[in-house]
Design a protein around this motif. Sequence first.
Motif, short mmCIF file in Angstrom:
data_model
loop_
_atom_site.label_atom_id
_atom_site.label_comp_id
_atom_site.label_asym_id
_atom_site.label_seq_id
_atom_site.Cartn_x
_atom_site.Cartn_y
_atom_site.Cartn_z
N CYS A 298 0.83 -1.20 0.00
CA CYS A 298 0.00 0.00 0.00
C CYS A 298 0.87 1.26 0.00
O CYS A 298 1.84 1.34 0.72
N VAL A 299 0.51 2.24 -0.84
CA VAL A 299 1.24 3.51 -0.86
C VAL A 299 0.39 4.65 -0.30
O VAL A 299 0.68 5.82 -0.50
N GLY A 300 -0.69 4.27 0.39
CA GLY A 300 -1.48 5.27 1.11
C GLY A 300 -2.20 6.27 0.23
O GLY A 300 -2.44 7.40 0.64
N ALA A 301 -2.54 5.86 -0.98
CA ALA A 301 -3.19 6.81 -1.88
C ALA A 301 -4.64 7.07 -1.50
O ALA A 301 -5.24 8.05 -1.93
N GLY A 302 -5.20 6.17 -0.68
CA GLY A 302 -6.54 6.43 -0.16
C GLY A 302 -7.68 6.28 -1.15
O GLY A 302 -8.81 6.66 -0.88
N GLN A 303 -7.40 5.72 -2.32
CA GLN A 303 -8.46 5.53 -3.32
C GLN A 303 -9.52 4.58 -2.80
O GLN A 303 -10.71 4.74 -3.08
N GLY B 88 -1.20 5.32 7.97
CA GLY B 88 -1.62 5.74 6.63
C GLY B 88 -1.90 4.59 5.67
O GLY B 88 -2.40 4.81 4.58
N THR B 89 -1.57 3.36 6.07
CA THR B 89 -1.77 2.26 5.13
C THR B 89 -3.17 1.63 5.33
O THR B 89 -3.84 1.85 6.32
N CYS C 267 -7.04 1.17 -6.94
CA CYS C 267 -5.82 1.14 -6.13
C CYS C 267 -4.59 1.18 -7.05
O CYS C 267 -4.43 0.33 -7.92
N PRO C 268 -3.72 2.19 -6.88
CA PRO C 268 -2.60 2.35 -7.82
C PRO C 268 -1.46 1.37 -7.57
O PRO C 268 -0.57 1.25 -8.41
N SER C 269 -1.47 0.67 -6.44
CA SER C 269 -0.30 -0.16 -6.12
C SER C 269 -0.62 -1.65 -6.14
O SER C 269 0.22 -2.46 -5.79
#
Lengths: 63, 391
Positions: free
Chosen positions: A10-15, A30-31, A53-55
Amino acid sequence: MRINADADRCVGAGQCVLAAPDLFDQDDDGTVTVLTEPGAATKDAAREAVHLCPSGAITLEDG
Amino acid sequence: MATADAIPIEFPRRQPGRLTPPAEYAGLRSQEGLVKSSLPGGSTVWLVTRHEDVRSVLTDPRISSNPLHEGFPSMGKNGTVPPPDQVPGWFVAYDPPEHGRFRKALIPEFTVRRIKEMQPAIQRIVDRLIDALLDGGNSADLVAQFALPVPSLVICELLGVPYSDHEYFESRTRVLVTFTSTDEQRESAAKELITYLTKLISIKHKFPGNDLISGLLKNETLTAQEVSGIALLLLIAGHETTANNIALGVVMLLLNREWIGDPRAVEEALRYLSVADRVALRVAVEDVEIGGQLIKAGEGIVPLGAAANHDENAFERADQFDPGRPARHHVAFGYGVHQCLGQHLVRAEMGTAYRTLFERIPTLRLAVPPEELPFKDEGILFGLHELPVTW
Ligand code: HEM
Ligand code: SF4
């Protein structure tokens, strides 16, 4: 359906939190964290979160 | 399909006076494989235009963000960005796993929840700027008097810059993003900001507060020098991008007044405008196939966000501004591990700016015909030099 969320990826993008606030939250670090498994009403939102999710941190196991 | 020795096309330009992306993108998307292009800075790169292919580029571990790799695209000198290898903590230029150390340290400060906590501060900043607009008469330049100061003051708040220094901080960052600044002015403004941030960091070291810098200083994996690099990155990454989106979004709403007051306009403005079209630069470190094209190790890649966001295969009637559409899979913030850290902050700033502006100044309108607006057609970021409005 079961959600697997990999906090290491997870990169914490929050999507996920935006797409499915009932299913996902972000921890203090944040994860991603899973709040509950998806029910009939939230399955589509779970799929949407996977797609956004980008990751690639979220995967679904059907069932 | 392009062969390795095909003559590179000229780098696509925006059409003057138009809000849509460069016209060439449609042709590039429908063509097999990828096409090579020569950049203003001289290097030759692969252009990637399809939504699916842009996402592939941004998530492939064989493709790097590190400008130290041979073949990394060079956009030429653009004045605002310091060379990443000279700024420790400039983590947008790092690959995993090094990138993760910085990203992990920062994500607690940018969660959906943290940004909600900042909402009252954002509202206060927006309200004060609108107070000043209304006090100043019935016309204004919304770029200088609104769109630029909003993100700059929000970043002050985030970093914990004391209120008494806001004006100094804002005036220095303004020089960095102002078109007419000379190289010398930019360089000295950047130096002053670095000196200022270094001083601020040593103060926060002694007297920690409830702000991002104080939080990062508690993190033992980061050096003070890295914290200052991170602060500079946040300042630069979050300033002109946000300002351009705020200003251009106001134009979109003035041209499509039926959407004023609809919060979904934020996401659609991000997609439609894609101000950071050519920001995510990459280089292949191994041979990799993207969109049916072999990209060799050492070749530069420019995934074009605006092209992907106007791809009909991902968005129906893509050239139409329609906040009613599902738009969240746009790549205006990139994709993959570098996807914009500040995205929820941007959404809060844009949402607050549009809502408050049109609530408090419902008669807002353009002071010049839309085709006479001074667009930034040439820069790396799409935006406006000025936005003359009246009410
Ligand atoms: C509308 C405004 C904005 C747009 C369009 C935007 C766009 C982007 C894009 C496309 C990337 C990916 C770059 C890449 O993959 O190489 C990115 C990364 C980043 N953005 Fe934004 N951005 C905006 C505002 C902000 C704000 C307000 C902040 C912070 C205060 C910010 C901080 C960052 C950071 C730190 C990164 C690097 C993340 C990483 O490498 O992990 N951005 N942004
Ligand atoms: S969308 Fe993916 S990367 Fe972003 S917080 Fe959720 S799991 Fe993490």
